[in-house]
Design an enzyme around this catalytic site. Structure first.
Site, PDB file in Angstrom:
ATOM      1  N   ARG A  58      27.509 -50.271 -42.766  1.00  0.00           N
ATOM      2  CA  ARG A  58      26.493 -49.452 -43.014  1.00  0.00           C
ATOM      3  C   ARG A  58      26.567 -48.125 -43.260  1.00  0.00           C
ATOM      4  O   ARG A  58      27.051 -47.047 -42.471  1.00  0.00           O
ATOM      5  CB  ARG A  58      25.328 -49.520 -41.868  1.00  0.00           C
ATOM      6  CG  ARG A  58      24.872 -51.142 -41.587  1.00  0.00           C
ATOM      7  CD  ARG A  58      23.922 -51.812 -42.570  1.00  0.00           C
ATOM      8  NE  ARG A  58      23.748 -53.000 -42.044  1.00  0.00           N
ATOM      9  CZ  ARG A  58      22.762 -53.621 -41.581  1.00  0.00           C
ATOM     10  NH1 ARG A  58      21.863 -52.929 -40.794  1.00  0.00           N
ATOM     11  NH2 ARG A  58      22.845 -55.090 -41.448  1.00  0.00           N
ATOM     12  N   GLU A  73      24.875 -45.442 -43.178  1.00  0.00           N
ATOM     13  CA  GLU A  73      23.788 -44.867 -42.662  1.00  0.00           C
ATOM     14  C   GLU A  73      24.175 -43.243 -42.020  1.00  0.00           C
ATOM     15  O   GLU A  73      25.073 -43.581 -41.137  1.00  0.00           O
ATOM     16  CB  GLU A  73      23.067 -45.562 -41.638  1.00  0.00           C
ATOM     17  CG  GLU A  73      22.101 -46.395 -42.135  1.00  0.00           C
ATOM     18  CD  GLU A  73      21.733 -47.446 -41.006  1.00  0.00           C
ATOM     19  OE1 GLU A  73      20.362 -47.437 -41.015  1.00  0.00           O
ATOM     20  OE2 GLU A  73      22.334 -48.040 -40.429  1.00  0.00           O
ATOM     21  N   ARG A 107      22.630 -45.695 -30.870  1.00  0.00           N
ATOM     22  CA  ARG A 107      22.988 -46.867 -31.243  1.00  0.00           C
ATOM     23  C   ARG A 107      23.158 -47.333 -32.805  1.00  0.00           C
ATOM     24  O   ARG A 107      23.266 -48.475 -32.951  1.00  0.00           O
ATOM     25  CB  ARG A 107      21.467 -47.457 -30.717  1.00  0.00           C
ATOM     26  CG  ARG A 107      20.240 -47.109 -31.772  1.00  0.00           C
ATOM     27  CD  ARG A 107      19.035 -47.886 -31.177  1.00  0.00           C
ATOM     28  NE  ARG A 107      17.941 -47.479 -32.100  1.00  0.00           N
ATOM     29  CZ  ARG A 107      16.907 -48.419 -32.307  1.00  0.00           C
ATOM     30  NH1 ARG A 107      17.032 -49.488 -31.690  1.00  0.00           N
ATOM     31  NH2 ARG A 107      16.014 -48.137 -33.114  1.00  0.00           N
ATOM     32  N   HIS A 108      23.563 -46.194 -33.299  1.00  0.00           N
ATOM     33  CA  HIS A 108      24.052 -46.550 -34.869  1.00  0.00           C
ATOM     34  C   HIS A 108      25.578 -46.406 -35.044  1.00  0.00           C
ATOM     35  O   HIS A 108      26.090 -45.496 -34.687  1.00  0.00           O
ATOM     36  CB  HIS A 108      23.264 -45.844 -35.894  1.00  0.00           C
ATOM     37  CG  HIS A 108      21.805 -46.185 -35.980  1.00  0.00           C
ATOM     38  ND1 HIS A 108      20.928 -45.708 -35.285  1.00  0.00           N
ATOM     39  CD2 HIS A 108      21.414 -47.038 -36.751  1.00  0.00           C
ATOM     40  CE1 HIS A 108      19.859 -46.291 -35.776  1.00  0.00           C
ATOM     41  NE2 HIS A 108      20.033 -47.244 -36.564  1.00  0.00           N
ATOM     42  N   GLU A 127      16.064 -52.811 -30.088  1.00  0.00           N
ATOM     43  CA  GLU A 127      16.444 -54.089 -31.085  1.00  0.00           C
ATOM     44  C   GLU A 127      17.695 -54.528 -31.044  1.00  0.00           C
ATOM     45  O   GLU A 127      18.579 -53.698 -31.090  1.00  0.00           O
ATOM     46  CB  GLU A 127      16.017 -53.640 -32.592  1.00  0.00           C
ATOM     47  CG  GLU A 127      16.062 -54.804 -33.597  1.00  0.00           C
ATOM     48  CD  GLU A 127      16.339 -54.306 -35.068  1.00  0.00           C
ATOM     49  OE1 GLU A 127      15.530 -53.233 -35.199  1.00  0.00           O
ATOM     50  OE2 GLU A 127      16.985 -54.947 -36.018  1.00  0.00           O
ATOM     51  N   SER A 174      17.560 -59.216 -35.604  1.00  0.00           N
ATOM     52  CA  SER A 174      16.393 -59.661 -36.627  1.00  0.00           C
ATOM     53  C   SER A 174      16.697 -60.750 -37.597  1.00  0.00           C
ATOM     54  O   SER A 174      17.768 -60.970 -37.753  1.00  0.00           O
ATOM     55  CB  SER A 174      15.908 -58.393 -37.468  1.00  0.00           C
ATOM     56  OG  SER A 174      16.934 -57.552 -37.869  1.00  0.00           O
ATOM     57  N   ARG A 180      25.280 -53.952 -29.767  1.00  0.00           N
ATOM     58  CA  ARG A 180      23.739 -53.426 -29.137  1.00  0.00           C
ATOM     59  C   ARG A 180      23.827 -54.488 -27.977  1.00  0.00           C
ATOM     60  O   ARG A 180      23.074 -54.218 -26.927  1.00  0.00           O
ATOM     61  CB  ARG A 180      22.867 -53.731 -30.261  1.00  0.00           C
ATOM     62  CG  ARG A 180      22.651 -52.826 -31.142  1.00  0.00           C
ATOM     63  CD  ARG A 180      21.838 -51.741 -31.207  1.00  0.00           C
ATOM     64  NE  ARG A 180      21.713 -50.868 -32.367  1.00  0.00           N
ATOM     65  CZ  ARG A 180      20.833 -50.901 -33.181  1.00  0.00           C
ATOM     66  NH1 ARG A 180      19.749 -51.771 -33.293  1.00  0.00           N
ATOM     67  NH2 ARG A 180      20.891 -50.083 -34.199  1.00  0.00           N
TER      68      ARG A 180
HETATM   69  P1  AMO Z   1      19.491 -56.128 -39.582  1.00  0.00           P
HETATM   70  O1  AMO Z   1      19.710 -54.895 -40.405  1.00  0.00           O
HETATM   71  O2  AMO Z   1      18.426 -55.436 -38.892  1.00  0.00           O
HETATM   72  O3  AMO Z   1      19.306 -57.264 -40.168  1.00  0.00           O
HETATM   73  O4  AMO Z   1      20.794 -55.865 -38.580  1.00  0.00           O
HETATM   74  C1  AMO Z   1      21.005 -56.769 -37.570  1.00  0.00           C
HETATM   75  C2  AMO Z   1      21.155 -56.235 -36.521  1.00  0.00           C
HETATM   76  O5  AMO Z   1      22.382 -55.628 -36.527  1.00  0.00           O
HETATM   77  C3  AMO Z   1      22.262 -54.547 -35.290  1.00  0.00           C
HETATM   78  N1  AMO Z   1      22.612 -53.300 -36.297  1.00  0.00           N
HETATM   79  C4  AMO Z   1      23.484 -52.190 -35.888  1.00  0.00           C
HETATM   80  N2  AMO Z   1      23.990 -51.964 -34.854  1.00  0.00           N
HETATM   81  C5  AMO Z   1      24.706 -50.804 -34.781  1.00  0.00           C
HETATM   82  N3  AMO Z   1      24.904 -49.983 -35.593  1.00  0.00           N
HETATM   83  C6  AMO Z   1      24.079 -49.816 -36.869  1.00  0.00           C
HETATM   84  N4  AMO Z   1      23.929 -49.165 -37.660  1.00  0.00           N
HETATM   85  C7  AMO Z   1      23.422 -51.205 -36.896  1.00  0.00           C
HETATM   86  N5  AMO Z   1      22.390 -51.739 -37.804  1.00  0.00           N
HETATM   87  C8  AMO Z   1      21.990 -52.887 -37.351  1.00  0.00           C
HETATM   88  C9  AMO Z   1      20.899 -54.769 -34.741  1.00  0.00           C
HETATM   89  C10 AMO Z   1      20.198 -55.199 -35.620  1.00  0.00           C
HETATM   90  O6  AMO Z   1      19.001 -56.068 -35.089  1.00  0.00           O
HETATM   91  N6  AMO Z   1      20.544 -59.537 -42.550  1.00  0.00           N
HETATM   92  C11 AMO Z   1      19.676 -59.103 -41.569  1.00  0.00           C
HETATM   93  C12 AMO Z   1      19.773 -60.286 -40.425  1.00  0.00           C
HETATM   94  C13 AMO Z   1      19.134 -61.672 -40.732  1.00  0.00           C
HETATM   95  O7  AMO Z   1      17.912 -61.512 -41.198  1.00  0.00           O
HETATM   96  O8  AMO Z   1      19.830 -62.697 -40.559  1.00  0.00           O
HETATM   97  C14 AMO Z   1      20.140 -57.951 -40.886  1.00  0.00           C
HETATM   98  O9  AMO Z   1      21.398 -57.366 -41.213  1.00  0.00           O
HETATM   99  O10 AMO Z   1      21.228 -55.093 -33.499  1.00  0.00           O
END
Ligand code: AMO
Length: 553
Positions: free
Chosen positions: A293, A295, A301-302, A476, A479, A527
């Site tokens: 990502r 981001e 948590r990211h 979270e 999802s 997470r």
């Molecule tokens: P989403 O973008 O919510 O959904 O990501 C799923 C889960 O991944 C974790 N997560 C992260 N952990 C650490 N750093 C990050 N930057 C980060 N971003 C997300 C979270 C999050 O809940 N395709 C959908 C999933 C689906 O619908 O099957 C998806 O990627 O725990």
């Protein structure tokens, strides 16, 4: 022109000898000769003892199975009076008169080792043991002895090793970036603490602290139980590409790479591919893999690279079928994680946390009127709390009811389709814990405005979707949703969200040759580990974390 270098030189003037200078030089030469003689003598002496102590021969695959080693954890009082060969790390070493003591350790365990001058142990060996740098790896041949008094500073209290031979296999630098003692200290304890960046810069040293080591063992367990439960429930593990031609989650959070003259991207999730895999007639799939990502989120948590635990499966009628699997999975995972008491204790000693509560107490179900889906008991609970059945008892709350619960304490009230920000997510976790007594819950029927283009809408109200998030301690962890498996609907929905699906033509086409209705979810592995253990930073559970500031080590 004449060559000045070739010009005849005047005869050199006779060098005058300064007697004082000559005497000084002679003294220096004598001193150097004496030192060399001493060093040679010492080297000769050490060579004579080479078999007893010194530097081990470089391990270079010259022999095979020629020696029998025992590890520090495998030592026990049953070996008293036997001679053992141990390779271990030196925790501490100290010389006291004609004796030397060491603490040797490996994994969770430690043992005292000692040597005293006698007919077999020369004084030089005591000197040698006393100066081995801490953290070095040594190989020790020793006699196992019982102890008169329990040794409290090592995990093996009832035995001690009497060193017969000792060789350094790999010497540590004498100055360490930090001491393990400092890095093991709790936040609220007196004494030096080690800056987190310093720990991450030498993660291999940080991982020698009991808590950090145990965290990565727990991380491995999370993946193991994830896999195990799904395999036991007819899921098939897949591996989808991480180099892809179009953003998988849409949006701008995608790393672009040069790919032989054109652009490619690092996968933001296996989303599109896990859905396509289902259309290849594997009814249930999962993946454990890296997710990227781009981001620029510098939060606790990211990460820019994390491990995604992804699930996708056919459904017959309802996304509840996916939630039932998710519940079974997390229940299995949490139950099994709780059995690793040694690791949990090591972590808790440095980072105290309350054990996770993931099942609503049965009396609360009755008292609040929580619905039981499998028994077709409708909720009378004010916030329509539901559980799948009385055994699983994992709380499900509709998103709009979560907003209502939040609105009981918020001064600025939210509408049912507003996005819940991180602060309010935490607050919701607290309110849920107070009311239902649980740290884990699922929220379903999220507003369409906050879900990706591939999410199926609710039939009764288009403002909402057949989607869900899972939370631990108000954050979270996962999802997911029922997906749209009708190409026209997918295109229509993408258009309304202004997502261009032209680069994802193959994905849309995958639903044109007969498509199974399906749903799934994605879990952030780090997470789960962080929140199960009640830790405050995802970098504690990512071995070599990647965030906007960090790409090394
Ligand atoms: P989403 O973008 O919510 O959904 O990501 C799923 C889960 O991944 C974790 N997560 C992260 N952990 C650490 N750093 C990050 N930057 C980060 N971003 C997300 C979270 C999050 O809940 N395709 C959908 C999933 C689906 O619908 O099957 C998806 O990627 O725990």
């Amino acid at each position: 022109m004449s060559d000045p270098a070739a010009a005849p030189q005047p005869p050199a003037a006779e060098k005058k000898v300064n007697p004082k200078q000559a005497e000084k030089e002679a003294r220096k030469a004598a001193r150097l000769a004496e030192e060399k003689a001493k060093a040679d003598e010492k080297a000769a002496l050490l060579a004579q003892y080479a078999d007893t102590f010194g530097t081990a021969e470089l391990i270079q695959s010259l022999t095979y199975n020629s020696k029998t080693y025992i590890t520090v954890p495998a030592l026990s009082a049953a070996l008293v009076d036997q001679t053992v060969l141990v390779r271990a790390r030196v925790s501490t070493t100290r010389k006291k008169g004609k004796m030397a003591f060491m603490v040797l350790r490996d994994e969770h365990d430690s043992v005292q080792a000692m040597a005293a001058v006698d007919e077999k142990v020369p004084k030089e060996m005591i000197d040698f043991i006393g100066q081995v740098p801490c953290e070095s790896i040594v190989e020790v041949q020793a006699h196992v002895c019982g102890t008169a008094q329990p040794i409290t500073s090592t995990t093996h209290a009832d035995i001690e090793l009497k060193i017969e031979k000792i060789h350094v296999v790999s010497e540590s630098q004498r100055t360490l970036p930090f001491t393990l003692e400092d890095a093991t200290r709790r936040e609220d304890e007196e004494g030096v603490k080690v800056n987190f960046d310093t720990r991450l810069a030498t993660r291999w040293l940080d991982m020698r602290t009991p808590a950090s080591n145990a965290i990565f063992r727990m991380q491995s367990r999370v993946c193991q139980y994830f896999r195990q439960y799904l395999i036991d429930n007819d899921f098939c593990e897949i591996h989808t590409p991480k180099i892809i031609s179009a953003a998988s989650e849409g949006g701008a959070n995608v790393f672009k790479l040069g790919y032989f003259g054109r652009d490619a991207y690092l996968a933001q999730s296996p989303q599109l591919y896990k859905q396509m895999a289902l259309q290849g007639d594997i009814p249930r799939v999962f993946e454990v893999g890296s997710v990227f990502r781009a981001e620029n989120s510098n939060t606790h948590r990211h990460l820019t690279e994390f491990v995604g635990l992804d699930v996708e499966m056919r459904i017959s009628e309802h996304y509840y079928e996916v939630l039932d699997v998710a519940e079974g999975l997390f229940n299995y995972m949490f139950e099994h994680l709780a059995t690793h008491t040694k690791e949990l204790e090591d972590i808790c000693r440095q980072y105290p946390f309350e054990p996770l509560v993931w099942k609503i107490p049965e009396e609360k179900i009755r008292e609040l009127g929580v619905g039981v889906i499998s028994d077709r008991v409708e909720p009378t609970d004010q916030y329509k709390g539901r559980v799948h059945n009385l055994e699983s008892r994992m709380l499900r709350l509709y998103y709009p009811d979560c907003i209502d619960l939040l609105n009981t304490v918020l001064t600025e009230k939210m509408s049912h389709v507003d996005d819940i920000n991180t602060t309010n997510e935490k607050l919701l976790g607290k309110l849920v814990k107070e009311r239902y007594g649980v740290d884990f819950f699922i929220s379903d029927r999220f507003p369409s405005s906050v879900r990706p283009f591939y999410t199926m809408s609710c039939k009764d109200d288009e403002r909402f979707t057949n989607s869900y998030d899972m939370f631990i301690r108000g954050e979270e962890i996962s999802s997911g949703a029922q997906r749209i498996h009708v190409p026209e609907l997918l295109l229509e929905r993408a258009k309304s969200l202004q997502v261009d699906l032209t680069p994802c033509k193959d994905y849309v086409d995958a639903f044109r040759l007969g498509a199974w209705p399906h749903g799934g979810f994605g879990v952030g592995m780090e997470r789960v580990v962080m929140l199960y253990l009640g830790l405050g930073n995802v970098r504690l559970v990512s071995m070599f974390p990647r965030d906007p500031q960090r790409v090394t080590p």
